[in-house]
Design a protein around this motif. Structure first.
Motif, PDB file in Angstrom:
ATOM      1  N   ASP A   1       0.843  -1.194   0.000  1.00 42.57           N
ATOM      2  CA  ASP A   1       0.000   0.000   0.000  1.00 42.57           C
ATOM      3  C   ASP A   1       0.878   1.244   0.000  1.00 42.57           C
ATOM      4  O   ASP A   1       1.532   1.554   0.992  1.00 42.57           O
ATOM      5  N   ILE A   2       0.896   1.948  -1.115  1.00 46.21           N
ATOM      6  CA  ILE A   2       1.777   3.111  -1.263  1.00 46.21           C
ATOM      7  C   ILE A   2       1.377   4.257  -0.337  1.00 46.21           C
ATOM      8  O   ILE A   2       2.210   5.077   0.043  1.00 46.21           O
ATOM      9  N   GLU A   3       0.115   4.298   0.060  1.00 45.63           N
ATOM     10  CA  GLU A   3      -0.359   5.362   0.958  1.00 45.63           C
ATOM     11  C   GLU A   3       0.074   5.134   2.407  1.00 45.63           C
ATOM     12  O   GLU A   3       0.381   6.089   3.115  1.00 45.63           O
ATOM     13  N   GLN A   4       0.057   3.890   2.845  1.00 47.02           N
ATOM     14  CA  GLN A   4       0.401   3.590   4.235  1.00 47.02           C
ATOM     15  C   GLN A   4       0.699   2.098   4.379  1.00 47.02           C
ATOM     16  O   GLN A   4      -0.172   1.296   4.676  1.00 47.02           O
ATOM     17  N   TRP A   5       1.947   1.717   4.186  1.00 45.09           N
ATOM     18  CA  TRP A   5       2.336   0.316   4.313  1.00 45.09           C
ATOM     19  C   TRP A   5       2.628   0.011   5.768  1.00 45.09           C
ATOM     20  O   TRP A   5       3.514   0.609   6.380  1.00 45.09           O
ATOM     21  N   SER A   6       1.877  -0.947   6.330  1.00 41.45           N
ATOM     22  CA  SER A   6       2.104  -1.320   7.722  1.00 41.45           C
ATOM     23  C   SER A   6       1.963  -2.825   7.951  1.00 41.45           C
ATOM     24  O   SER A   6       2.297  -3.313   9.017  1.00 41.45           O
ATOM     25  N   GLU A   7       1.463  -3.555   6.963  1.00 40.11           N
ATOM     26  CA  GLU A   7       1.266  -5.000   7.084  1.00 40.11           C
ATOM     27  C   GLU A   7       2.431  -5.758   6.443  1.00 40.11           C
ATOM     28  O   GLU A   7       3.133  -5.231   5.584  1.00 40.11           O
ATOM     29  N   ALA A   8       2.597  -7.006   6.834  1.00 41.47           N
ATOM     30  CA  ALA A   8       3.658  -7.840   6.256  1.00 41.47           C
ATOM     31  C   ALA A   8       3.400  -8.062   4.767  1.00 41.47           C
ATOM     32  O   ALA A   8       2.263  -8.211   4.334  1.00 41.47           O
ATOM     33  N   ALA A   9       4.471  -8.046   3.993  1.00 38.12           N
ATOM     34  CA  ALA A   9       4.424  -8.348   2.562  1.00 38.12           C
ATOM     35  C   ALA A   9       5.225  -9.626   2.353  1.00 38.12           C
ATOM     36  O   ALA A   9       6.349  -9.750   2.850  1.00 38.12           O
ATOM     37  N   THR A  10       4.674 -10.573   1.606  1.00 38.35           N
ATOM     38  CA  THR A  10       5.298 -11.886   1.462  1.00 38.35           C
ATOM     39  C   THR A  10       5.573 -12.204   0.007  1.00 38.35           C
ATOM     40  O   THR A  10       4.718 -11.976  -0.849  1.00 38.35           O
ATOM     41  N   VAL A  11       6.773 -12.710  -0.259  1.00 33.56           N
ATOM     42  CA  VAL A  11       7.124 -13.207  -1.590  1.00 33.56           C
ATOM     43  C   VAL A  11       7.592 -14.649  -1.447  1.00 33.56           C
ATOM     44  O   VAL A  11       8.137 -15.038  -0.416  1.00 33.56           O
ATOM     45  N   GLU A  12       7.371 -15.422  -2.501  1.00 35.15           N
ATOM     46  CA  GLU A  12       7.784 -16.821  -2.497  1.00 35.15           C
ATOM     47  C   GLU A  12       8.769 -17.045  -3.632  1.00 35.15           C
ATOM     48  O   GLU A  12       8.684 -16.402  -4.680  1.00 35.15           O
ATOM     49  N   TYR A  13       9.706 -17.968  -3.389  1.00 34.46           N
ATOM     50  CA  TYR A  13      10.722 -18.294  -4.381  1.00 34.46           C
ATOM     51  C   TYR A  13      10.846 -19.805  -4.452  1.00 34.46           C
ATOM     52  O   TYR A  13      11.142 -20.451  -3.445  1.00 34.46           O
ATOM     53  N   ASP A  14      10.599 -20.371  -5.628  1.00 32.34           N
ATOM     54  CA  ASP A  14      10.745 -21.807  -5.832  1.00 32.34           C
ATOM     55  C   ASP A  14      12.176 -22.098  -6.264  1.00 32.34           C
ATOM     56  O   ASP A  14      12.575 -21.739  -7.368  1.00 32.34           O
ATOM     57  N   ASN A  15      12.932 -22.735  -5.384  1.00 34.55           N
ATOM     58  CA  ASN A  15      14.347 -23.003  -5.618  1.00 34.55           C
ATOM     59  C   ASN A  15      14.575 -24.429  -6.092  1.00 34.55           C
ATOM     60  O   ASN A  15      14.029 -25.375  -5.535  1.00 34.55           O
ATOM     61  N   CYS A  16      15.380 -24.566  -7.132  1.00 43.16           N
ATOM     62  CA  CYS A  16      15.807 -25.910  -7.530  1.00 43.16           C
ATOM     63  C   CYS A  16      17.324 -25.955  -7.719  1.00 43.16           C
ATOM     64  O   CYS A  16      17.860 -26.991  -8.061  1.00 43.16           O
ATOM     65  N   ASP A  17      18.000 -24.826  -7.464  1.00 45.25           N
ATOM     66  CA  ASP A  17      19.459 -24.760  -7.549  1.00 45.25           C
ATOM     67  C   ASP A  17      20.004 -24.803  -6.123  1.00 45.25           C
ATOM     68  O   ASP A  17      19.959 -23.817  -5.402  1.00 45.25           O
ATOM     69  N   THR A  18      20.488 -25.959  -5.715  1.00 40.83           N
ATOM     70  CA  THR A  18      20.939 -26.140  -4.332  1.00 40.83           C
ATOM     71  C   THR A  18      22.451 -26.021  -4.178  1.00 40.83           C
ATOM     72  O   THR A  18      22.972 -26.330  -3.106  1.00 40.83           O
ATOM     73  N   THR A  19      23.143 -25.580  -5.210  1.00 39.96           N
ATOM     74  CA  THR A  19      24.603 -25.514  -5.126  1.00 39.96           C
ATOM     75  C   THR A  19      25.184 -24.110  -5.320  1.00 39.96           C
ATOM     76  O   THR A  19      26.285 -23.847  -4.849  1.00 39.96           O
ATOM     77  N   SER A  20      24.490 -23.224  -5.995  1.00 39.46           N
ATOM     78  CA  SER A  20      25.042 -21.892  -6.287  1.00 39.46           C
ATOM     79  C   SER A  20      25.149 -21.051  -5.027  1.00 39.46           C
ATOM     80  O   SER A  20      24.272 -21.068  -4.170  1.00 39.46           O
ATOM     81  N   VAL A  21      26.235 -20.297  -4.969  1.00 40.40           N
ATOM     82  CA  VAL A  21      26.422 -19.328  -3.892  1.00 40.40           C
ATOM     83  C   VAL A  21      25.870 -17.993  -4.396  1.00 40.40           C
ATOM     84  O   VAL A  21      26.195 -17.561  -5.501  1.00 40.40           O
ATOM     85  N   ARG A  22      25.045 -17.358  -3.583  1.00 37.02           N
ATOM     86  CA  ARG A  22      24.354 -16.143  -4.016  1.00 37.02           C
ATOM     87  C   ARG A  22      24.485 -15.027  -2.999  1.00 37.02           C
ATOM     88  O   ARG A  22      24.741 -15.260  -1.821  1.00 37.02           O
ATOM     89  N   SER A  23      24.248 -13.833  -3.492  1.00 36.26           N
ATOM     90  CA  SER A  23      24.020 -12.672  -2.632  1.00 36.26           C
ATOM     91  C   SER A  23      22.533 -12.393  -2.660  1.00 36.26           C
ATOM     92  O   SER A  23      21.907 -12.500  -3.716  1.00 36.26           O
ATOM     93  N   LEU A  24      21.977 -12.056  -1.513  1.00 35.71           N
ATOM     94  CA  LEU A  24      20.570 -11.688  -1.432  1.00 35.71           C
ATOM     95  C   LEU A  24      20.493 -10.194  -1.160  1.00 35.71           C
ATOM     96  O   LEU A  24      21.145  -9.697  -0.240  1.00 35.71           O
ATOM     97  N   ASN A  25      19.717  -9.501  -1.971  1.00 38.29           N
ATOM     98  CA  ASN A  25      19.500  -8.070  -1.791  1.00 38.29           C
ATOM     99  C   ASN A  25      18.027  -7.825  -1.544  1.00 38.29           C
ATOM    100  O   ASN A  25      17.171  -8.545  -2.056  1.00 38.29           O
ATOM    101  N   ILE A  26      17.734  -6.774  -0.794  1.00 36.32           N
ATOM    102  CA  ILE A  26      16.355  -6.334  -0.619  1.00 36.32           C
ATOM    103  C   ILE A  26      16.093  -5.295  -1.705  1.00 36.32           C
ATOM    104  O   ILE A  26      16.823  -4.316  -1.822  1.00 36.32           O
ATOM    105  N   ALA A  27      15.079  -5.542  -2.506  1.00 32.69           N
ATOM    106  CA  ALA A  27      14.709  -4.624  -3.584  1.00 32.69           C
ATOM    107  C   ALA A  27      13.522  -3.784  -3.119  1.00 32.69           C
ATOM    108  O   ALA A  27      12.532  -4.318  -2.612  1.00 32.69           O
ATOM    109  N   LEU A  28      13.642  -2.465  -3.278  1.00 37.94           N
ATOM    110  CA  LEU A  28      12.588  -1.532  -2.882  1.00 37.94           C
ATOM    111  C   LEU A  28      12.198  -0.681  -4.081  1.00 37.94           C
ATOM    112  O   LEU A  28      13.061  -0.246  -4.848  1.00 37.94           O
ATOM    113  N   ARG A  29      10.913  -0.423  -4.225  1.00 39.28           N
ATOM    114  CA  ARG A  29      10.439   0.518  -5.244  1.00 39.28           C
ATOM    115  C   ARG A  29       9.610   1.571  -4.517  1.00 39.28           C
ATOM    116  O   ARG A  29       8.660   1.234  -3.814  1.00 39.28           O
ATOM    117  N   TYR A  30      10.008   2.851  -4.649  1.00 39.74           N
ATOM    118  CA  TYR A  30       9.321   3.915  -3.922  1.00 39.74           C
ATOM    119  C   TYR A  30       9.253   5.173  -4.775  1.00 39.74           C
ATOM    120  O   TYR A  30       9.934   5.293  -5.794  1.00 39.74           O
TER     121      TYR A  30
END
Length: 143
Positions: A31-60
């Motif tokens: 909610d761009i007017e007033q975000w106060s609730e949890a936001a959830t994303v899901e990721y289906d992983n099938c690559d169990t060997t790669s080393v990754r960096s995780l970043n938080i992506a924000l759009r504002y």
């Protein structure tokens, strides 16, 4: 025999091709007017060997004025392990006015291997009322 080997190789390539990540960022609108609730994303992983960096992506947009964003981040793994932590993201607002929304990617974790196949759930809960945030998510970058 050679034909069977080619068929097995083709099946293996197709399986790996299906596991590749074509869109490494998963975002959800808030909610761009007033975000106060949890936001959830899901990721289906099938690559169990790669080393990754995780970043938080924000759009504002320009109504988002905070220089820091405190969040409770919760992660649930495919085998139902649950981890929560509180982080504060330091933001780098553009110096020019935002006529449209901007996207910022901030480091969260480095050297991560998602060692289970299946669905990972990432939940982002703001610890303050947020105005001007359009979306949040997680971005995966192979190291």
């Amino acid at each position: 025999m050679r034909r069977i080997a080619h068929i097995v190789l083709a099946i293996a390539i197709m399986a790996l091709w299906g596991c590749r990540t074509t869109d490494p960022a998963r975002m959800v609108g808030v909610d761009i007017e007033q975000w106060s609730e949890a936001a959830t994303v899901e990721y289906d992983n099938c690559d169990t060997t790669s080393v990754r960096s995780l970043n938080i992506a924000l759009r504002y947009n320009d109504t988002f004025k905070a220089s820091a964003l405190p969040l409770k981040i919760a992660v649930t793994t495919p085998d139902s392990l649950h981890y929560e932590e509180v982080v504060t993201l330091e933001l780098h607002h553009p110096t020019t006015a935002l006529a449209v929304a901007t996207t910022e990617s901030l480091p969260y974790r480095k050297g991560v291997t998602l060692n289970r196949s299946g669905r990972y759930t990432f939940s982002f809960h703001p610890l303050m009322e947020v105005r001007g945030m359009a979306a949040i998510g997680i971005e995966f970058k192979t190291e």
